[in-house]
Design a protein around this motif. Structure first.
Motif, PDB file in Angstrom:
ATOM      1  N   ALA A   1      74.341 117.321  28.896  1.00 23.54           N
ATOM      2  CA  ALA A   1      74.591 115.915  28.313  1.00 23.54           C
ATOM      3  C   ALA A   1      73.932 114.946  29.378  1.00 23.54           C
ATOM      4  O   ALA A   1      73.220 113.578  28.707  1.00 23.54           O
ATOM      5  CB  ALA A   1      75.981 115.786  28.217  1.00 23.54           C
ATOM      6  N   LEU A   2      73.985 115.240  30.341  1.00 25.07           N
ATOM      7  CA  LEU A   2      73.193 113.952  31.230  1.00 25.07           C
ATOM      8  C   LEU A   2      71.786 114.121  31.219  1.00 25.07           C
ATOM      9  O   LEU A   2      71.213 113.095  31.274  1.00 25.07           O
ATOM     10  CB  LEU A   2      73.835 114.711  32.620  1.00 25.07           C
ATOM     11  N   GLY A   3      71.243 115.265  30.860  1.00 22.39           N
ATOM     12  CA  GLY A   3      69.600 115.183  30.865  1.00 22.39           C
ATOM     13  C   GLY A   3      69.394 114.494  29.529  1.00 22.39           C
ATOM     14  O   GLY A   3      68.288 113.738  29.465  1.00 22.39           O
ATOM     15  N   PHE A   4      70.115 114.733  28.520  1.00 20.79           N
ATOM     16  CA  PHE A   4      69.909 113.906  27.023  1.00 20.79           C
ATOM     17  C   PHE A   4      69.982 112.322  27.481  1.00 20.79           C
ATOM     18  O   PHE A   4      68.929 111.740  26.689  1.00 20.79           O
ATOM     19  CB  PHE A   4      70.893 114.363  26.135  1.00 20.79           C
ATOM     20  N   SER A   5      71.151 112.150  28.316  1.00 18.22           N
ATOM     21  CA  SER A   5      71.115 110.431  28.349  1.00 18.22           C
ATOM     22  C   SER A   5      69.971 109.872  29.187  1.00 18.22           C
ATOM     23  O   SER A   5      69.635 108.541  29.042  1.00 18.22           O
ATOM     24  CB  SER A   5      72.531 109.999  29.179  1.00 18.22           C
ATOM     25  N   LEU A   6      69.351 110.732  29.971  1.00 12.76           N
ATOM     26  CA  LEU A   6      68.333 110.230  30.936  1.00 12.76           C
ATOM     27  C   LEU A   6      67.056 110.041  30.062  1.00 12.76           C
ATOM     28  O   LEU A   6      66.041 109.319  30.442  1.00 12.76           O
ATOM     29  CB  LEU A   6      67.908 111.388  31.980  1.00 12.76           C
ATOM     30  N   THR A   7      66.959 110.576  28.980  1.00 12.31           N
ATOM     31  CA  THR A   7      65.819 110.444  27.968  1.00 12.31           C
ATOM     32  C   THR A   7      65.609 108.761  27.540  1.00 12.31           C
ATOM     33  O   THR A   7      64.909 108.270  27.021  1.00 12.31           O
ATOM     34  CB  THR A   7      65.720 111.032  26.757  1.00 12.31           C
ATOM     35  N   GLY A   8      66.854 108.127  27.542  1.00  9.67           N
ATOM     36  CA  GLY A   8      66.949 106.504  27.395  1.00  9.67           C
ATOM     37  C   GLY A   8      65.879 105.972  27.979  1.00  9.67           C
ATOM     38  O   GLY A   8      65.389 104.884  27.363  1.00  9.67           O
ATOM     39  N   THR A   9      66.067 106.165  29.133  1.00  8.90           N
ATOM     40  CA  THR A   9      65.112 105.360  29.958  1.00  8.90           C
ATOM     41  C   THR A   9      63.735 105.339  29.447  1.00  8.90           C
ATOM     42  O   THR A   9      62.823 104.388  29.508  1.00  8.90           O
ATOM     43  CB  THR A   9      65.156 105.536  31.491  1.00  8.90           C
ATOM     44  N   GLY A  10      62.939 106.849  29.465  1.00 10.69           N
ATOM     45  CA  GLY A  10      61.747 106.936  29.057  1.00 10.69           C
ATOM     46  C   GLY A  10      61.496 106.463  27.536  1.00 10.69           C
ATOM     47  O   GLY A  10      60.461 105.505  27.347  1.00 10.69           O
ATOM     48  N   ALA A  11      62.604 106.693  26.724  1.00  8.79           N
ATOM     49  CA  ALA A  11      62.301 106.310  25.474  1.00  8.79           C
ATOM     50  C   ALA A  11      62.236 104.534  25.233  1.00  8.79           C
ATOM     51  O   ALA A  11      61.483 104.124  24.370  1.00  8.79           O
ATOM     52  CB  ALA A  11      63.470 106.761  24.222  1.00  8.79           C
ATOM     53  N   GLY A  12      63.238 103.870  26.164  1.00  8.50           N
ATOM     54  CA  GLY A  12      63.061 102.372  25.981  1.00  8.50           C
ATOM     55  C   GLY A  12      61.908 101.822  26.540  1.00  8.50           C
ATOM     56  O   GLY A  12      61.478 101.002  26.149  1.00  8.50           O
ATOM     57  N   GLY A  13      61.533 102.726  27.528  1.00  9.29           N
ATOM     58  CA  GLY A  13      60.063 102.138  28.028  1.00  9.29           C
ATOM     59  C   GLY A  13      58.996 102.147  27.227  1.00  9.29           C
ATOM     60  O   GLY A  13      58.151 101.421  26.974  1.00  9.29           O
ATOM     61  N   VAL A  14      58.948 103.241  26.370  1.00 13.94           N
ATOM     62  CA  VAL A  14      57.987 103.488  25.297  1.00 13.94           C
ATOM     63  C   VAL A  14      58.042 102.329  24.189  1.00 13.94           C
ATOM     64  O   VAL A  14      57.132 101.625  23.716  1.00 13.94           O
ATOM     65  CB  VAL A  14      58.119 104.724  24.727  1.00 13.94           C
ATOM     66  N   THR A  15      59.241 102.252  23.741  1.00 11.62           N
ATOM     67  CA  THR A  15      59.552 101.501  22.616  1.00 11.62           C
ATOM     68  C   THR A  15      59.263  99.792  23.078  1.00 11.62           C
ATOM     69  O   THR A  15      58.759  98.983  22.268  1.00 11.62           O
ATOM     70  CB  THR A  15      61.190 101.425  22.100  1.00 11.62           C
ATOM     71  N   TYR A  16      59.748  99.383  24.130  1.00  6.70           N
ATOM     72  CA  TYR A  16      59.885  98.128  24.471  1.00  6.70           C
ATOM     73  C   TYR A  16      58.394  97.672  25.051  1.00  6.70           C
ATOM     74  O   TYR A  16      57.790  96.365  24.861  1.00  6.70           O
ATOM     75  CB  TYR A  16      60.811  97.512  25.505  1.00  6.70           C
ATOM     76  N   SER A  17      57.704  98.603  25.588  1.00  6.63           N
ATOM     77  CA  SER A  17      56.280  98.472  26.194  1.00  6.63           C
ATOM     78  C   SER A  17      55.402  97.978  24.841  1.00  6.63           C
ATOM     79  O   SER A  17      54.585  97.222  25.001  1.00  6.63           O
ATOM     80  CB  SER A  17      55.857  99.604  27.126  1.00  6.63           C
ATOM     81  N   MET A  18      55.537  99.050  24.020  1.00  4.17           N
ATOM     82  CA  MET A  18      54.645  98.758  22.615  1.00  4.17           C
ATOM     83  C   MET A  18      55.054  97.515  21.974  1.00  4.17           C
ATOM     84  O   MET A  18      54.239  96.866  21.473  1.00  4.17           O
ATOM     85  CB  MET A  18      54.829 100.027  21.584  1.00  4.17           C
ATOM     86  N   THR A  19      56.317  97.319  21.689  1.00  2.50           N
ATOM     87  CA  THR A  19      56.658  96.144  21.164  1.00  2.50           C
ATOM     88  C   THR A  19      56.296  94.856  21.885  1.00  2.50           C
ATOM     89  O   THR A  19      55.729  93.594  21.017  1.00  2.50           O
ATOM     90  CB  THR A  19      58.443  96.152  20.915  1.00  2.50           C
ATOM     91  N   VAL A  20      56.650  94.611  23.113  1.00  4.67           N
ATOM     92  CA  VAL A  20      56.103  93.533  23.832  1.00  4.67           C
ATOM     93  C   VAL A  20      54.622  93.213  23.703  1.00  4.67           C
ATOM     94  O   VAL A  20      54.335  92.114  23.649  1.00  4.67           O
ATOM     95  CB  VAL A  20      56.730  93.542  25.316  1.00  4.67           C
ATOM     96  N   SER A  21      53.985  94.338  23.924  1.00  4.83           N
ATOM     97  CA  SER A  21      52.587  94.048  23.894  1.00  4.83           C
ATOM     98  C   SER A  21      51.835  93.593  22.637  1.00  4.83           C
ATOM     99  O   SER A  21      51.001  92.786  22.542  1.00  4.83           O
ATOM    100  CB  SER A  21      51.903  95.562  24.589  1.00  4.83           C
ATOM    101  N   LYS A  22      52.382  94.257  21.312  1.00  4.37           N
ATOM    102  CA  LYS A  22      52.019  93.795  20.116  1.00  4.37           C
ATOM    103  C   LYS A  22      52.529  92.399  19.854  1.00  4.37           C
ATOM    104  O   LYS A  22      51.719  91.615  19.365  1.00  4.37           O
ATOM    105  CB  LYS A  22      52.795  94.628  19.134  1.00  4.37           C
ATOM    106  N   LEU A  23      53.790  91.879  20.206  1.00  9.82           N
ATOM    107  CA  LEU A  23      54.184  90.720  20.045  1.00  9.82           C
ATOM    108  C   LEU A  23      53.490  89.556  20.907  1.00  9.82           C
ATOM    109  O   LEU A  23      53.219  88.371  20.269  1.00  9.82           O
ATOM    110  CB  LEU A  23      55.751  90.589  20.319  1.00  9.82           C
ATOM    111  N   ILE A  24      53.196  90.022  22.035  1.00  9.51           N
ATOM    112  CA  ILE A  24      52.391  88.739  22.911  1.00  9.51           C
ATOM    113  C   ILE A  24      51.013  88.516  22.233  1.00  9.51           C
ATOM    114  O   ILE A  24      50.576  87.644  22.205  1.00  9.51           O
ATOM    115  CB  ILE A  24      52.206  89.567  24.308  1.00  9.51           C
ATOM    116  N   GLN A  25      50.382  89.837  21.703  1.00  7.88           N
ATOM    117  CA  GLN A  25      49.071  89.780  21.087  1.00  7.88           C
ATOM    118  C   GLN A  25      49.214  88.863  19.723  1.00  7.88           C
ATOM    119  O   GLN A  25      48.334  88.181  19.546  1.00  7.88           O
ATOM    120  CB  GLN A  25      48.613  91.227  20.777  1.00  7.88           C
ATOM    121  N   GLU A  26      50.234  88.875  18.967  1.00  8.52           N
ATOM    122  CA  GLU A  26      50.320  88.251  17.891  1.00  8.52           C
ATOM    123  C   GLU A  26      50.857  86.985  17.967  1.00  8.52           C
ATOM    124  O   GLU A  26      50.451  85.872  17.112  1.00  8.52           O
ATOM    125  CB  GLU A  26      51.234  89.043  16.851  1.00  8.52           C
TER     126      GLU A  26
END
Length: 565
Positions: free
Chosen positions: A238-263
């Motif tokens: 359970a703790l290991g699964f919860s730790l994936t949130g940090t990496g997944a959030g980094g992936v999602t928001y890094s891509m989103t922010v980069s795309k929105l800044i470009q547009e």
């Protein structure tokens, strides 16, 4: 370091080791009928104690303190509180004093998803700041602001987020679990939204710096106290699964922010999108979170109770413990290197001539690798020893930084480096809690956890400022060379400190082995077999005794002795 402090630290560490060994071999007594458990049940109880001590969490220490008076109520006819096993002291929750173990499933999995979403929206979203930092550096968004000013904003989010975590835990004891989280959601929304209207640098400090940093602490620290009440045997999963949130959030928001800044051409709409997304996600997660056995908060009416809770979490007696100091300084150096890597990689890529999209993709890949790396660390630590894995991963980080990052010159090389480094760069965040649990007695866990989290936070404030001050614009081939070397030195210092902690652990393990040498080794078919067994036992005893001798040579041999710690 005084001799007295080292003695007290080693003594505390020894008590912890002896307590865990004692608990693992102790059978649980029933609180209802005081009868001795059967052999199977005793073995099962020992397994549960082992699992609990391997994954001891702040919530366990809070629950143990909260149950102390309740346990005293049922002392008559049973073991006294200090002598009861750690399972009884944490999970005695029923009105009749019975043990209520976590269900290891059910609604707990919903809570696990919610904690993952909280990590996704706090530290995961914070990983995208590297993209903002690269944009601020290259576009002069705020008039008169230097790269050091922007770097200080990055330091604020980490320093407040890490340093305020113990205070957030204290607030949960006063207000309950969800009160601080709702305050954190409010701060998060205001910080991201108001940052879109910031026209002066001090406004950016207060919004994207201070408010976001405090909101991270108020959200993630209380959220991490939920899962230990739902999981015991499956706690690692359970703790290991919860730790994936940090990496997944980094992936999602890094891509989103980069795309929105470009547009959109600036940072305002990316911040507004993050404000909406992070706030809604956190609200849903907080509403669905539920404690299995809620601990009654002390409330605001009793000033004495509030001071008592404050003393439990912030007691400074642990500051004189040598092993706790080692963990705290190791954690500070490892986090320093981590933040240098996460926040500097994107600006470094742009400085090397890569496009903003390529730079953002590097940060995205680093965070994606953390989704796999962070949960794997916990599993590997259980299998091969937590300190052993920490030493190994810190060594890998040091080698990668010096031998790989310094020699990367194009996008493909940096992409491969980002994936490799992302798989192990979060070792400090994953291993700090279990190393604290291994270093002190359970009664000292909370203040030790608070001390370790608070000690390095002031230094994290200037982490990225130091990184930018070390850059050399005149070095066209690699303006970030000195910053890369500094990051590598941070990981190297962390490695030296964790090796010192390993020497302490190995020495205590050897002392326990030597003291507990069996006088009889069983019955054998022939005298020759028995003599051979005695000879092997004597050889091991002599080797262990020799390793415990004083001197630099024996010190290094203990440090690198092959054993599971």
């Amino acid at each position: 370091m005084s001799t007295r402090a080292m003695s007290e630290g080693t003594h505390s560490y020894s008590i912890k080791s002896e307590t865990l060994v004692s608990n693992c071999n102790r059978s649980e007594e029933s609180t209802e009928d005081s009868v001795r458990l059967s052999g199977t049940e005793a073995h099962r109880s020992g397994d549960l104690v082992k699992i609990l001590t391997q994954h001891f969490e702040p919530e366990d220490a809070i629950r143990m303190n909260a149950n102390m008076e309740k346990t005293e109520t049922f002392r008559s006819g049973h073991e006294s509180a200090p002598n009861r096993s750690i399972i009884s002291r944490i999970f005695t929750n029923k009105p009749n004093g019975g043990i209520d173990l976590p269900p290891d499933g059910g609604y707990g999995w919903i809570c696990c998803i919610c904690v993952t979403l909280i990590m996704f929206s706090t530290w995961g979203a914070n990983c995208a700041f590297g993209v903002y930092l690269a944009y601020y550096f290259n576009n002069g968004v705020f008039e008169g602001a230097s790269k050091y000013d922007y770097a200080l904003v990055a330091g604020m989010t980490v320093a407040f987020g890490q340093g305020m975590a113990p205070m957030a835990l204290f607030l949960t004891r006063v207000m309950g679990c969800k009160g601080p989280m709702y305050i954190g959601i409010t701060f998060m929304f205001l910080g991201l939204l108001l940052a879109t209207f910031a026209t002066k640098l001090w406004q950016l400090y207060l919004t994207q710096g201070v408010l976001i940093g405090i909101s991270n602490a108020l959200l993630y620290a209380p959220a991490t106290t939920i899962l230990p009440g739902w999981f015991l045997k499956k706690r690692s999963l359970a703790l290991g699964f919860s730790l994936t949130g940090t990496g997944a959030g980094g992936v999602t928001y890094s891509m989103t922010v980069s795309k929105l800044i470009q547009e959109t051409g600036d940072q305002r709409w990316p911040l507004r999108v993050m404000a909406i997304a992070c706030t809604l996600t956190s609200i849903v997660a907080t509403l669905l979170l539920r404690q299995k056995n809620p601990i009654q908060p002390c409330g605001y009416k009793s000033w004495t109770a509030i001071k008592e809770q404050f003393h439990i979490i912030f007691s400074m007696r642990v500051a004189t413990m040598y092993n706790v100091e080692l963990v705290a300084v190791w954690f500070a150096f490892a986090l320093f290197g981590y933040n240098l890597m996460v926040f500097t990689l994107s600006p470094y890529a742009v400085a090397k001539g890569l496009s903003p999209d390529q730079a953002a993709l590097l940060t995205t890949c680093l965070n994606a690798a953390q989704c796999v790396g962070r949960p794997s660390m916990g599993y590997l630590g259980d299998r091969f020893g937590r300190i052993n894995i920490t030493v190994t991963l810190t060594t890998v980080l040091t080698i990668f930084t010096f031998a790989f990052w310094l020699t990367c010159h194009n996008f493909v090389q940096l992409l491969f480096f980002s994936i490799c480094i992302g798989s192990c760069v979060g070792v400090a965040n994953v291993m700090s809690t279990v190393l604290i649990a291994d270093s002190v007695h359970s009664e000292d866990f909370l203040p030790a956890w608070s001390f370790v989290n608070s000690l390095g936070s002031p230094f994290l404030l200037v982490c990225e400022v130091i990184a930018q001050s070390l850059t050399n614009p005149t070095n066209r081939a690699n303006p970030y060379l000195h910053t890369q070397v500094f990051a590598g030195l941070c990981f190297f210092c962390a490695l030296m400190l964790i090796l010192l902690l390993r020497e302490i652990s190995v020495r205590l393990k050897l002392e326990t082995t030597v003291r507990s040498r069996p006088s009889s080794i069983g019955v054998y078919e022939s005298d020759s077999d028995q003599q051979a067994a005695h000879s092997e036992l004597d050889e091991k005893h002599s080797m262990h005794t020799a390793l415990l001798e004083k001197g630099p040579r024996r010190f290094l041999e203990r440090m690198f002795h092959v054993t599971k710690v």
